[in-house]
Design a protein around this motif. Structure first.
Motif, PDB file in Angstrom:
ATOM      1  N   GLN A  42      52.626  69.741  23.592  1.00 13.34           N
ATOM      2  CA  GLN A  42      52.714  70.549  22.378  1.00 13.34           C
ATOM      3  C   GLN A  42      53.381  69.770  21.250  1.00 13.34           C
ATOM      4  O   GLN A  42      52.979  69.877  20.088  1.00 13.34           O
ATOM      5  N   MET A  45      50.809  67.533  19.825  1.00  9.43           N
ATOM      6  CA  MET A  45      49.906  68.320  18.982  1.00  9.43           C
ATOM      7  C   MET A  45      50.534  68.570  17.617  1.00  9.43           C
ATOM      8  O   MET A  45      49.860  68.483  16.580  1.00  9.43           O
ATOM      9  N   ARG A  46      51.832  68.881  17.601  1.00 15.12           N
ATOM     10  CA  ARG A  46      52.536  69.107  16.341  1.00 15.12           C
ATOM     11  C   ARG A  46      52.513  67.845  15.485  1.00 15.12           C
ATOM     12  O   ARG A  46      52.238  67.898  14.279  1.00 15.12           O
ATOM     13  N   ARG A  49      49.103  67.295  14.034  1.00 14.03           N
ATOM     14  CA  ARG A  49      48.881  68.221  12.917  1.00 14.03           C
ATOM     15  C   ARG A  49      49.591  67.714  11.669  1.00 14.03           C
ATOM     16  O   ARG A  49      49.035  67.731  10.571  1.00 14.03           O
ATOM     17  N   GLU A  50      50.835  67.228  11.842  1.00 15.36           N
ATOM     18  CA  GLU A  50      51.583  66.686  10.708  1.00 15.36           C
ATOM     19  C   GLU A  50      50.913  65.438  10.132  1.00 15.36           C
ATOM     20  O   GLU A  50      51.087  65.134   8.954  1.00 15.36           O
ATOM     21  N   TYR A  55      43.136  71.725  13.389  1.00 18.50           N
ATOM     22  CA  TYR A  55      43.261  72.309  14.720  1.00 18.50           C
ATOM     23  C   TYR A  55      42.031  72.038  15.590  1.00 18.50           C
ATOM     24  O   TYR A  55      42.176  71.672  16.752  1.00 18.50           O
ATOM     25  N   VAL A  73      51.373  74.040  18.615  1.00 20.57           N
ATOM     26  CA  VAL A  73      52.067  73.571  17.410  1.00 20.57           C
ATOM     27  C   VAL A  73      53.188  74.533  17.045  1.00 20.57           C
ATOM     28  O   VAL A  73      54.318  74.117  16.770  1.00 20.57           O
ATOM     29  N   GLU A  77      57.181  73.740  17.018  1.00 18.79           N
ATOM     30  CA  GLU A  77      57.976  73.960  15.801  1.00 18.79           C
ATOM     31  C   GLU A  77      59.158  74.864  16.077  1.00 18.79           C
ATOM     32  O   GLU A  77      60.264  74.628  15.587  1.00 18.79           O
TER      33      GLU A  77
END
Length: 82
Positions: A42, A45-46, A49-50, A55, A73, A77
């Motif tokens: 996870q 994944m974050r 994304r950043e 997605y 994500v 966070e």
């Protein structure tokens, strides 16, 4: 960004995150739901994304649905206090 460059960047982020958690790339990309694997996944994944990936693209990389990525994500966070 080409698909090959995107895949290389997604993989690099996953490999770096795995290494930071004392894991291999194969472990972090495994289908396991065990917490000690899922949480670093996870986090990766974050970070993806950043880095600007959508997605659905992240889901494609991990072979998961985009809603699973959204959950991952958000969970990462929340753990980070973001």
């Amino acid at each position: 960004m080409t698909i090959l460059k995107s895949r290389a960047t997604l993989r690099r982020i996953a490999e770096e995150t795995a290494a930071e958690h004392g894991m291999t790339f194969d472990e972090i990309t495994s289908p396991s739901r065990r917490q000690f694997i899922a949480q670093p996944r996870q986090e990766a994944m974050r970070r993806q994304r950043e880095a600007g990936f959508s997605y659905p693209v992240i889901g494609w990389f991990w072979d998961r649905d985009h809603t699973t990525v959204m959950h991952g994500v958000r969970a990462a966070e929340a753990r980070a206090g973001a």
